[in-house]
Motif scaffolding. Structure first.
Motif, PDB file in Angstrom:
ATOM      1  N   MET A   1     -35.083  16.357 -46.884  1.00 53.02           N
ATOM      2  CA  MET A   1     -33.840  15.750 -47.383  1.00 53.02           C
ATOM      3  C   MET A   1     -32.917  16.812 -47.983  1.00 53.02           C
ATOM      4  O   MET A   1     -33.330  17.901 -48.361  1.00 53.02           O
ATOM      5  N   THR A   2     -31.683  16.453 -48.091  1.00 51.13           N
ATOM      6  CA  THR A   2     -30.687  17.365 -48.655  1.00 51.13           C
ATOM      7  C   THR A   2     -30.759  17.335 -50.189  1.00 51.13           C
ATOM      8  O   THR A   2     -31.331  16.422 -50.768  1.00 51.13           O
ATOM      9  N   PRO A   3     -30.144  18.335 -50.839  1.00 44.33           N
ATOM     10  CA  PRO A   3     -30.189  18.365 -52.318  1.00 44.33           C
ATOM     11  C   PRO A   3     -29.148  17.479 -52.979  1.00 44.33           C
ATOM     12  O   PRO A   3     -29.084  17.414 -54.199  1.00 44.33           O
ATOM     13  N   PHE A   4     -28.329  16.799 -52.171  1.00 45.79           N
ATOM     14  CA  PHE A   4     -27.196  16.066 -52.743  1.00 45.79           C
ATOM     15  C   PHE A   4     -27.557  14.630 -53.124  1.00 45.79           C
ATOM     16  O   PHE A   4     -28.417  14.006 -52.511  1.00 45.79           O
ATOM     17  N   LYS A   5     -26.852  14.121 -54.122  1.00 46.46           N
ATOM     18  CA  LYS A   5     -27.052  12.749 -54.589  1.00 46.46           C
ATOM     19  C   LYS A   5     -25.782  11.962 -54.280  1.00 46.46           C
ATOM     20  O   LYS A   5     -24.695  12.344 -54.694  1.00 46.46           O
ATOM     21  N   PRO A   6     -25.878  10.862 -53.535  1.00 47.43           N
ATOM     22  CA  PRO A   6     -24.686  10.072 -53.226  1.00 47.43           C
ATOM     23  C   PRO A   6     -24.164   9.359 -54.480  1.00 47.43           C
ATOM     24  O   PRO A   6     -24.917   9.149 -55.435  1.00 47.43           O
ATOM     25  N   ARG A   7     -22.893   8.963 -54.442  1.00 44.94           N
ATOM     26  CA  ARG A   7     -22.305   8.295 -55.612  1.00 44.94           C
ATOM     27  C   ARG A   7     -22.537   6.794 -55.625  1.00 44.94           C
ATOM     28  O   ARG A   7     -22.236   6.129 -56.614  1.00 44.94           O
ATOM     29  N   HIS A   8     -22.983   6.253 -54.505  1.00 44.79           N
ATOM     30  CA  HIS A   8     -23.281   4.811 -54.494  1.00 44.79           C
ATOM     31  C   HIS A   8     -24.365   4.551 -53.448  1.00 44.79           C
ATOM     32  O   HIS A   8     -24.544   5.331 -52.507  1.00 44.79           O
ATOM     33  N   ASP A   9     -25.097   3.437 -53.637  1.00 40.38           N
ATOM     34  CA  ASP A   9     -26.275   3.174 -52.812  1.00 40.38           C
ATOM     35  C   ASP A   9     -25.946   2.839 -51.362  1.00 40.38           C
ATOM     36  O   ASP A   9     -26.763   3.050 -50.465  1.00 40.38           O
ATOM     37  N   ASP A  10     -24.764   2.306 -51.135  1.00 42.52           N
ATOM     38  CA  ASP A  10     -24.412   1.871 -49.780  1.00 42.52           C
ATOM     39  C   ASP A  10     -23.670   2.931 -48.988  1.00 42.52           C
ATOM     40  O   ASP A  10     -22.917   2.609 -48.071  1.00 42.52           O
ATOM     41  N   PHE A  11     -23.841   4.192 -49.329  1.00 44.10           N
ATOM     42  CA  PHE A  11     -23.050   5.234 -48.665  1.00 44.10           C
ATOM     43  C   PHE A  11     -23.252   5.208 -47.152  1.00 44.10           C
ATOM     44  O   PHE A  11     -22.308   5.376 -46.386  1.00 44.10           O
ATOM     45  N   GLU A  12     -24.490   4.963 -46.705  1.00 49.88           N
ATOM     46  CA  GLU A  12     -24.734   4.989 -45.260  1.00 49.88           C
ATOM     47  C   GLU A  12     -23.992   3.865 -44.540  1.00 49.88           C
ATOM     48  O   GLU A  12     -23.379   4.097 -43.492  1.00 49.88           O
ATOM     49  N   ALA A  13     -24.006   2.664 -45.118  1.00 53.57           N
ATOM     50  CA  ALA A  13     -23.296   1.550 -44.491  1.00 53.57           C
ATOM     51  C   ALA A  13     -21.798   1.832 -44.426  1.00 53.57           C
ATOM     52  O   ALA A  13     -21.133   1.544 -43.418  1.00 53.57           O
ATOM     53  N   THR A  14     -21.255   2.441 -45.498  1.00 53.12           N
ATOM     54  CA  THR A  14     -19.823   2.752 -45.530  1.00 53.12           C
ATOM     55  C   THR A  14     -19.463   3.776 -44.458  1.00 53.12           C
ATOM     56  O   THR A  14     -18.473   3.627 -43.737  1.00 53.12           O
ATOM     57  N   VAL A  15     -20.272   4.810 -44.346  1.00 51.44           N
ATOM     58  CA  VAL A  15     -20.003   5.865 -43.367  1.00 51.44           C
ATOM     59  C   VAL A  15     -20.115   5.313 -41.944  1.00 51.44           C
ATOM     60  O   VAL A  15     -19.256   5.563 -41.088  1.00 51.44           O
ATOM     61  N   ARG A  16     -21.154   4.539 -41.694  1.00 52.07           N
ATOM     62  CA  ARG A  16     -21.334   3.997 -40.345  1.00 52.07           C
ATOM     63  C   ARG A  16     -20.230   3.003 -39.981  1.00 52.07           C
ATOM     64  O   ARG A  16     -19.825   2.896 -38.818  1.00 52.07           O
ATOM     65  N   ASP A  17     -19.744   2.280 -40.969  1.00 49.93           N
ATOM     66  CA  ASP A  17     -18.645   1.355 -40.718  1.00 49.93           C
ATOM     67  C   ASP A  17     -17.389   2.127 -40.292  1.00 49.93           C
ATOM     68  O   ASP A  17     -16.730   1.763 -39.322  1.00 49.93           O
ATOM     69  N   SER A  18     -17.058   3.192 -41.015  1.00 48.75           N
ATOM     70  CA  SER A  18     -15.896   4.022 -40.644  1.00 48.75           C
ATOM     71  C   SER A  18     -16.073   4.603 -39.252  1.00 48.75           C
ATOM     72  O   SER A  18     -15.156   4.579 -38.423  1.00 48.75           O
ATOM     73  N   PHE A  19     -17.262   5.147 -39.023  1.00 45.22           N
ATOM     74  CA  PHE A  19     -17.551   5.779 -37.733  1.00 45.22           C
ATOM     75  C   PHE A  19     -17.319   4.810 -36.578  1.00 45.22           C
ATOM     76  O   PHE A  19     -16.764   5.171 -35.535  1.00 45.22           O
ATOM     77  N   SER A  20     -17.716   3.558 -36.773  1.00 47.47           N
ATOM     78  CA  SER A  20     -17.642   2.576 -35.685  1.00 47.47           C
ATOM     79  C   SER A  20     -16.215   2.188 -35.331  1.00 47.47           C
ATOM     80  O   SER A  20     -15.969   1.593 -34.283  1.00 47.47           O
ATOM     81  N   ARG A  21     -15.238   2.506 -36.191  1.00 50.08           N
ATOM     82  CA  ARG A  21     -13.859   2.095 -35.928  1.00 50.08           C
ATOM     83  C   ARG A  21     -13.090   3.067 -35.024  1.00 50.08           C
ATOM     84  O   ARG A  21     -11.960   2.785 -34.649  1.00 50.08           O
ATOM     85  N   GLY A  22     -13.649   4.228 -34.716  1.00 54.71           N
ATOM     86  CA  GLY A  22     -12.902   5.218 -33.926  1.00 54.71           C
ATOM     87  C   GLY A  22     -12.957   4.929 -32.429  1.00 54.71           C
ATOM     88  O   GLY A  22     -13.991   5.126 -31.785  1.00 54.71           O
ATOM     89  N   ALA A  23     -11.838   4.485 -31.864  1.00 50.27           N
ATOM     90  CA  ALA A  23     -11.822   4.062 -30.460  1.00 50.27           C
ATOM     91  C   ALA A  23     -12.195   5.196 -29.499  1.00 50.27           C
ATOM     92  O   ALA A  23     -12.893   4.980 -28.505  1.00 50.27           O
ATOM     93  N   ILE A  24     -11.768   6.397 -29.814  1.00 43.22           N
ATOM     94  CA  ILE A  24     -12.020   7.512 -28.897  1.00 43.22           C
ATOM     95  C   ILE A  24     -13.519   7.761 -28.751  1.00 43.22           C
ATOM     96  O   ILE A  24     -14.008   8.186 -27.703  1.00 43.22           O
ATOM     97  N   LEU A  25     -14.282   7.458 -29.788  1.00 39.27           N
ATOM     98  CA  LEU A  25     -15.718   7.698 -29.742  1.00 39.27           C
ATOM     99  C   LEU A  25     -16.420   6.735 -28.789  1.00 39.27           C
ATOM    100  O   LEU A  25     -17.491   7.040 -28.268  1.00 39.27           O
ATOM    101  N   HIS A  26     -15.816   5.580 -28.553  1.00 39.91           N
ATOM    102  CA  HIS A  26     -16.398   4.667 -27.571  1.00 39.91           C
ATOM    103  C   HIS A  26     -16.213   5.238 -26.164  1.00 39.91           C
ATOM    104  O   HIS A  26     -17.074   5.108 -25.311  1.00 39.91           O
ATOM    105  N   VAL A  27     -15.076   5.896 -25.957  1.00 41.84           N
ATOM    106  CA  VAL A  27     -14.841   6.567 -24.668  1.00 41.84           C
ATOM    107  C   VAL A  27     -15.885   7.676 -24.460  1.00 41.84           C
ATOM    108  O   VAL A  27     -16.432   7.854 -23.374  1.00 41.84           O
TER     109      VAL A  27
END
Lengths: 159, 159, 159, 159
Positions: free
Chosen positions: B1-27
């Motif tokens: 694991m990395t040495p960093f501590k996230p600022r909130h418990d749902d960081f992964e859900a937030t990041v994955r939600d943003s990631f899923s919105r990029g239309a070019i990535l579906h291409v």
């Protein structure tokens, strides 16, 4: 016109031929609107596929345009039998991209025998008004004796 | 694991939600294979749409992956109600990309209150062997109180 | 040790000879503490001449160290009769430099026949504790058949 | 004149005061020849201390000038009680520096509330003829409420 002198008369045909082979550009609907010695201008509509999750133009579309407009600008000043590789580039995002279309400029700052350095600018146009949304600087290397057409033919034939 | 501590418990859900919105990535068919505090890994197949005129992976695909893997790495360490903007990045192309798929890594080097700096690496995999094809370094800025989901909802509603 | 193999046995003597010719480094009191294939480490005290107007290490000192540590790292892997030129580099300032001394690392990431790409790190040390204050990425070009010693002799003789 | 409007009338005095505090610049004998809203010009003689091992201007001198000319350009457009930090910059070396003196230009491309982006150019002058030897692009951050004079006084008093 630019102060640069091309190394062969068919530079524009060579550059446009290379440009037309990039499949990703067909997805983006990018057009080469100007091709002069040491200078390239690209235009493309802002379509749904170009947007990121905030509804602005995707950073990947921005960086794609910046890279290719610099690379093709470098290509305008090399020999007929040569091609160009991107060594590196750096871009600063200045404003979110929104509006009707994008316009990219690639300027050769220093043409070299092997290494060419360019500056690139990207504008977003909305209702006839342009905003500078990205600036960049890149380094491109000449591949002597490796024309795009030749490499394309070899690889296509080899599959 | 990395040495960093996230600022909130749902960081992964937030990041994955943003990631899923990029239309070019579906291409491009990009997937987020790892999401940890200060670290992101992306994978995508090398398909015809990702190739440039030489038959290698397009520089624009490379730069797109480099930018988003750095940006989402930065996003893993910010607050739940914040989002991330790319200030700038720089990449060096090390080798032509060919093979079966690409794998990108984004590493936070210095997380900051407002400015986060990352290093990024991109590998091309061919018959199970990886080649480092691009390295980069980027700067990302936190947009306080502007979550991706909120901005997306506002812009979608406004159209 | 690093995974790289030098092209000639006297690489260390060649690199240290070039390093010793830089007059500005005598002002800064920089020392080359390690010289290995693909890797260089420099150290220097934080003295009054190295400070900027805020009382921290001057950005110019930081960029000087970053450039030379990358350039000499590239130089460890070239031929005996060659020299190295900086094509370009990019650095991110991560924290103000303060303390007793600085330590710079230059790592070759991809050695090439003509183009070598490096990553560089700079640490400030205060009371025995190191802080990473700058990271960078640079591109260096081999000048075939132009050794530093030869060029130095020619120019010195020509004046 | 430039199209930019400074935020306070004494911007030039503030910029010149900061500039005068850099000890390394006294070693290099750098002068600020122009200071306008969004634009800075620096000049300095090419002296023995500025040369590297090939007898050309040292890359560290080049990068020092590039960084400070960009930083002070950014500083011309911030508030009286603020100061400027370098976030990052990237430079391309275009030609070896030789001749009588150097002239650097820093241009603000996009002034921002917190982040300002600049382009920088460096010329070497020999027998009255200028050669562009380096171009760069940098990102600078405003430190709100931390004036250079105040920080200098505090650190000097604390020692």
């Amino acid at each position: 016109m630019t102060p640069f002198k091309p190394r062969h008369d068919d530079f524009e045909a060579t550059v446009r031929d290379s440009f037309s082979r990039g499949a990703i550009l067909h997805v983006l609907e990018t057009e080469m609107s100007r091709c002069e010695p040491g200078f390239i201008e690209l235009r493309q509509p802002i379509t749904p596929v170009t947007l990121q999750h905030h509804g602005y133009v995707h950073g990947g579309v921005v960086s794609t345009l910046m890279d290719i407009v610099g690379g093709h600008a470098a290509q305008t000043l090399i020999g007929a039998g040569d091609s160009v590789l991107t060594v590196e580039f750096k871009i600063n995002m200045l404003a979110p991209g929104e509006g009707d279309h994008l316009r990219a400029e690639g300027h050769v700052i220093r043409p070299g025998k092997n290494i060419t350095v360019c500056r690139m600018d990207l504008y977003a146009s909305k209702d006839g008004e342009e905003t500078l949304i990205c600036i960049g600087q890149g380094t491109y290397m000449r591949m002597a004796g490796v024309s795009d057409a030749k490499m394309f033919a070899e690889r296509a034939g080899g599959k």
